[in-house]
Design a protein around this motif. Sequence first.
Motif, mmCIF file in Angstrom:
data_model
loop_
_atom_site.group_PDB
_atom_site.id
_atom_site.type_symbol
_atom_site.label_atom_id
_atom_site.label_comp_id
_atom_site.label_asym_id
_atom_site.label_seq_id
_atom_site.Cartn_x
_atom_site.Cartn_y
_atom_site.Cartn_z
ATOM 1 N N CYS A 173 -0.755 -6.419 8.352
ATOM 2 C CA CYS A 173 -0.539 -5.138 7.655
ATOM 3 C C CYS A 173 -1.687 -4.165 7.947
ATOM 4 O O CYS A 173 -2.852 -4.528 7.860
ATOM 5 N N ILE A 174 -1.322 -2.925 8.279
ATOM 6 C CA ILE A 174 -2.342 -1.889 8.512
ATOM 7 C C ILE A 174 -2.414 -0.921 7.332
ATOM 8 O O ILE A 174 -3.042 0.132 7.413
ATOM 9 N N ASN A 175 -1.732 -1.276 6.248
ATOM 10 C CA ASN A 175 -1.785 -0.501 4.996
ATOM 11 C C ASN A 175 -1.348 0.956 5.172
ATOM 12 O O ASN A 175 -1.947 1.853 4.605
ATOM 13 N N CYS A 176 -0.300 1.159 5.939
ATOM 14 C CA CYS A 176 0.183 2.525 6.165
ATOM 15 C C CYS A 176 1.002 3.036 4.972
ATOM 16 O O CYS A 176 1.148 4.237 4.785
ATOM 17 N N GLY A 177 1.590 2.130 4.182
ATOM 18 C CA GLY A 177 2.342 2.528 2.998
ATOM 19 C C GLY A 177 3.796 2.912 3.246
ATOM 20 O O GLY A 177 4.493 3.292 2.310
ATOM 21 N N LEU A 178 4.269 2.831 4.483
ATOM 22 C CA LEU A 178 5.656 3.230 4.775
ATOM 23 C C LEU A 178 6.672 2.411 3.979
ATOM 24 O O LEU A 178 7.694 2.929 3.533
ATOM 25 N N CYS A 179 6.418 1.138 3.811
ATOM 26 C CA CYS A 179 7.381 0.278 3.119
ATOM 27 C C CYS A 179 7.556 0.675 1.649
ATOM 28 O O CYS A 179 8.612 0.441 1.059
ATOM 29 N N ASP A 180 6.544 1.292 1.067
ATOM 30 C CA ASP A 180 6.631 1.654 -0.353
ATOM 31 C C ASP A 180 7.736 2.670 -0.643
ATOM 32 O O ASP A 180 8.212 2.763 -1.765
ATOM 33 N N VAL B 298 11.026 -0.634 8.533
ATOM 34 C CA VAL B 298 10.193 0.521 8.905
ATOM 35 C C VAL B 298 8.739 0.122 9.178
ATOM 36 O O VAL B 298 7.919 0.955 9.544
ATOM 37 N N CYS B 299 8.441 -1.161 9.013
ATOM 38 C CA CYS B 299 7.052 -1.616 9.176
ATOM 39 C C CYS B 299 6.654 -1.598 10.658
ATOM 40 O O CYS B 299 7.286 -2.265 11.478
ATOM 41 N N PRO B 300 5.611 -0.850 11.007
ATOM 42 C CA PRO B 300 5.222 -0.768 12.418
ATOM 43 C C PRO B 300 4.627 -2.067 12.969
ATOM 44 O O PRO B 300 4.603 -2.264 14.178
ATOM 45 N N THR B 301 4.149 -2.931 12.115
ATOM 46 C CA THR B 301 3.538 -4.178 12.619
ATOM 47 C C THR B 301 4.383 -5.406 12.276
ATOM 48 O O THR B 301 3.919 -6.537 12.395
ATOM 49 N N ARG B 302 5.600 -5.163 11.812
ATOM 50 C CA ARG B 302 6.565 -6.234 11.534
ATOM 51 C C ARG B 302 6.016 -7.306 10.574
ATOM 52 O O ARG B 302 6.078 -8.496 10.840
ATOM 53 N N VAL B 303 5.505 -6.846 9.473
ATOM 54 C CA VAL B 303 5.049 -7.774 8.424
ATOM 55 C C VAL B 303 6.286 -8.346 7.725
ATOM 56 O O VAL B 303 7.148 -7.579 7.281
ATOM 57 N N PRO B 304 6.419 -9.655 7.618
ATOM 58 C CA PRO B 304 7.614 -10.250 6.990
ATOM 59 C C PRO B 304 7.522 -10.200 5.464
ATOM 60 O O PRO B 304 7.155 -11.181 4.806
ATOM 61 N N LEU B 305 7.881 -9.049 4.903
ATOM 62 C CA LEU B 305 7.682 -8.839 3.464
ATOM 63 C C LEU B 305 8.478 -9.816 2.606
ATOM 64 O O LEU B 305 8.021 -10.219 1.533
ATOM 65 N N ARG B 306 9.659 -10.226 3.080
ATOM 66 C CA ARG B 306 10.446 -11.184 2.283
ATOM 67 C C ARG B 306 9.734 -12.536 2.201
ATOM 68 O O ARG B 306 9.711 -13.185 1.150
ATOM 69 N N MET C 48 5.402 -2.626 -2.699
ATOM 70 C CA MET C 48 5.495 -3.823 -1.852
ATOM 71 C C MET C 48 4.415 -3.873 -0.783
ATOM 72 O O MET C 48 4.138 -4.931 -0.241
ATOM 73 N N SER C 49 3.778 -2.741 -0.491
ATOM 74 C CA SER C 49 2.688 -2.780 0.499
ATOM 75 C C SER C 49 1.525 -3.629 -0.012
ATOM 76 O O SER C 49 0.679 -4.074 0.775
ATOM 77 N N LEU C 50 1.491 -3.839 -1.317
ATOM 78 C CA LEU C 50 0.402 -4.665 -1.850
ATOM 79 C C LEU C 50 0.669 -6.169 -1.716
ATOM 80 O O LEU C 50 -0.226 -6.969 -1.963
ATOM 81 N N PHE C 51 1.883 -6.537 -1.330
ATOM 82 C CA PHE C 51 2.101 -7.968 -1.053
ATOM 83 C C PHE C 51 1.133 -8.445 0.037
ATOM 84 O O PHE C 51 0.398 -9.399 -0.171
ATOM 85 N N PRO C 52 1.106 -7.750 1.208
ATOM 86 C CA PRO C 52 0.191 -8.237 2.246
ATOM 87 C C PRO C 52 -1.287 -7.933 1.984
ATOM 88 O O PRO C 52 -2.149 -8.734 2.340
ATOM 89 N N VAL C 53 -1.573 -6.765 1.379
ATOM 90 C CA VAL C 53 -2.999 -6.401 1.283
ATOM 91 C C VAL C 53 -3.694 -6.889 0.008
ATOM 92 O O VAL C 53 -4.916 -6.887 -0.058
HETATM 93 S S1 SF4 Z 1 3.675 -3.970 5.282
HETATM 94 FE FE1 SF4 Z 1 3.986 -2.727 7.122
HETATM 95 S S2 SF4 Z 1 4.888 -0.800 6.352
HETATM 96 FE FE2 SF4 Z 1 3.992 -1.851 4.596
HETATM 97 S S3 SF4 Z 1 1.923 -1.014 4.424
HETATM 98 FE FE3 SF4 Z 1 1.764 -2.875 5.686
HETATM 99 S S4 SF4 Z 1 1.942 -2.149 7.806
HETATM 100 FE FE4 SF4 Z 1 2.675 -0.486 6.499
#
Ligand code: SF4
Length: 150
Positions: free
Chosen positions: A64-71, A123-131, A88-93
């Motif tokens: 995750c690069i913390n761009c916030g797009l997923c939110d 929409v995640c640019p780094t393909r973080v598997p949020l599920r 949901m961006s806080l799941f990875p960070v």
């Molecule tokens: S999970 Fe992906 S879209 Fe969401 S903040 Fe991180 S990099 Fe951005």
Amino acid sequence: MSWLKQMKGDAYIGYRAIVVHPLKKLVSQDGRTGKQRFLDNYATEGLVPTGDEDQHALLAASRCINCGLCDFHDLVLGTVPRHQYSGMSLFPVAYTRWTSDLARLSKAVHEVTDDALAAGEAVCPTRVPLRILAAYVRRKTGEVAKAMSP
Ligand code: SF4
């Protein structure tokens, strides 16, 4: 003489590993496992140990690069106070890295739907598997609740 310092440091670590640690184990009356000792010390703070099975999720979270797009796809954000859940961006960070917060988040992390998480992944640019990360966080939330119960 930095190499001499390095050698002294290495020798000390070797001495601790080969002599001190085994001797301590030999005379110790404490039959608890390392995991149990960890829980006895930290469970009240909401900290639970991570195991081999957690590695995949934690490595994925590091993308995750913390761009916030997923939110933008997180509908729970509008229904839960920000001090309880921040998207949901806080799941990875955050939520995968610090289990102490999971007790107060438990309701919100269960409300984020798989459809919303999938939209966030799309929409995640780094393909973080949020599920996968949400499933990890939900599992850890259960472990925290169990560890903190008397
Ligand atoms: S999970 Fe992906 S879209 Fe969401 S903040 Fe991180 S990099 Fe951005």
